[in-house]
Design an enzyme around this catalytic site. Structure first.
Site, PDB file in Angstrom:
ATOM      1  N   GLN A   1      33.405 -46.074 -36.954  1.00 37.47           N
ATOM      2  CA  GLN A   1      33.587 -45.384 -38.232  1.00 37.47           C
ATOM      3  C   GLN A   1      34.202 -44.000 -38.002  1.00 37.47           C
ATOM      4  OE1 GLN A   1      32.890 -46.740 -41.337  1.00 37.47           O
ATOM      5  NE2 GLN A   1      33.758 -44.879 -42.199  1.00 37.47           N
TER       6      GLN A   1
ATOM      7  N   ASP B   1      39.178 -53.355 -37.472  1.00 32.53           N
ATOM      8  CA  ASP B   1      39.858 -52.392 -38.343  1.00 32.53           C
ATOM      9  C   ASP B   1      41.380 -52.427 -38.178  1.00 32.53           C
ATOM     10  OD1 ASP B   1      38.445 -51.006 -40.228  1.00 32.53           O
ATOM     11  OD2 ASP B   1      37.792 -49.405 -38.879  1.00 32.53           O
TER      12      ASP B   1
ATOM     13  N   LYS C   1      29.400 -51.540 -46.016  1.00 33.69           N
ATOM     14  CA  LYS C   1      29.958 -52.575 -45.121  1.00 33.69           C
ATOM     15  C   LYS C   1      28.848 -53.490 -44.610  1.00 33.69           C
ATOM     16  CE  LYS C   1      33.803 -49.591 -43.862  1.00 33.69           C
ATOM     17  NZ  LYS C   1      34.335 -48.587 -42.926  1.00 33.69           N
TER      18      LYS C   1
END
Ligand code: NAP
Length: 291
Positions: A91, A114, A47
């Site tokens: 994460q 997200d 990422k």
């Protein structure tokens, strides 16, 4: 047919570079990682690298495995307030002392790159415009890229996580597919998967889906990724299944789209922030100027 995600991801990347140029500044994507899970490390590196390629300023906050929920919530408050951060993600998975739903709910929905905040997930379920979770969003792009006609289609999703299974079932429903959502308590899984014109599998169980569990000519999206003897493998028994159906490979299918969709979410959040700057706090909350 092999449903590759690489060419599509590269195409989307070119578009994003132009959007970043048009913004006139480098938008900030912060990533919070707690602990040292090797798979998470790999995802985070991918990422951050992709962010750099596009002109996004990626920044990692790496916290130790013993981080408390309160410490993580404090960092989230800081990121929510930091104007140089246009979006951030935490994460997953998180260590067991931390309640991940509490953490996700603490993220400002306007910075939720997200798309996992209850408000964004709720909007997605309603069919309203929102920031969608990256993997389901990438799957929808792939479906459109390969011109898979969804309306009236029998779609079966295996796995009901908040990150993949549930949101993809909402997105497919919103596009008029007839959706069945399966999970570990589903009785006779094969009976469901064999009916599927479109099968999305997000479980994390290598080779769970065998050739005799799929319909001839079906489209199969394999989200699963598991490290097995040093190789990354999916939930679908690829070789035999690909002889009777179209399948995404692992790696090279959903993975590249997930990363690029996160970048697209971030660019969208930065564009929104530019168009609608946050109001200054009321005078009582502003610090008085000295002198
Ligand atoms: P998750 O939270 O681990 O949940 C797995 C789901 O699978 C659960 O709903 C579970 O059911 C269900 N399940 C487990 N065993 C089953 C079985 N034998 N039959 C039917 N369903 C079963 O899932 P996730 O976070 O969505 O991740 C799933 C996989 O996708 C993992 O391998 C992950 O690494 C991968 N992934 C890949 C990407 C990518 O970009 N390629 C992105 C995200 C995730 P219950 O709810 O009943 O427990």
């Amino acid at each position: 047919m092999i449903l590759s995600g690489k060419a599509l991801a590269a195409e989307i990347e070119e578009g994003l570079k132009k959007r970043v140029e048009k913004l006139g500044f480098s938008p900030g994507l912060d990533i919070v990682m707690v602990g040292d899970d090797p798979a998470s490390r790999t995802y985070v590196e991918k990422k951050l690298n992709k962010a750099g390629d596009i002109g996004i300023k990626g920044r990692l906050h790496h916290l130790t495995e013993s981080t408390t929920e309160e410490e993580l919530l404090t960092l989230i408050s800081k990121l929510n307030a930091d104007k140089s951060v246009h979006g951030f993600i935490v994460q997953m998975p998180l260590p067991k002392q931390i309640d991940s739903l509490k953490i996700i709910s603490a993220i400002d929905p306007r910075k939720d790159a997200d798309g996992l905040h209850p408000l964004n997930l709720g909007r997605l379920a309603q069919g309203s415009k929102t920031i969608a979770s990256a993997t389901p969003k990438g799957i929808m792009r792939m479906i459109d890229y390969y011109k898979i006609p969804l309306a009236g289609m029998e779609a079966v999703v295996v796995g009901r996580s908040n990150m993949v299974g549930k949101p993809i079932s909402y997105l497919l429903t919103n596009r008029d597919a007839t959706v069945t959502l399966c999970h570990s308590k589903t009785k006779n899984l094969a009976e469901h998967t064999r009916r599927a014109d479109l099968l999305v599998v997000a479980v994390g169980s290598p080779y769970l889906i065998k050739a005799d569990m799929v319909k001839e000519g079906a489209h199969i999206i394999d989200v699963g990724t598991t490290k097995l003897a040093g190789k990354t493998v999916g939930d679908v028994d690829f070789d035999p299944v690909s002889r009777k159906a179209s399948v995404t490979p692992v790696p090279g299918g959903v993975g590249p789209l997930t990363v690029i969709m996160l970048m697209e979410n971030l660019v969208e959040l930065a564009e929104r922030a530019k168009a609608e700057p946050q109001p200054e706090p009321p005078p009582s909350r502003r610090r008085r100027k000295q002198g």
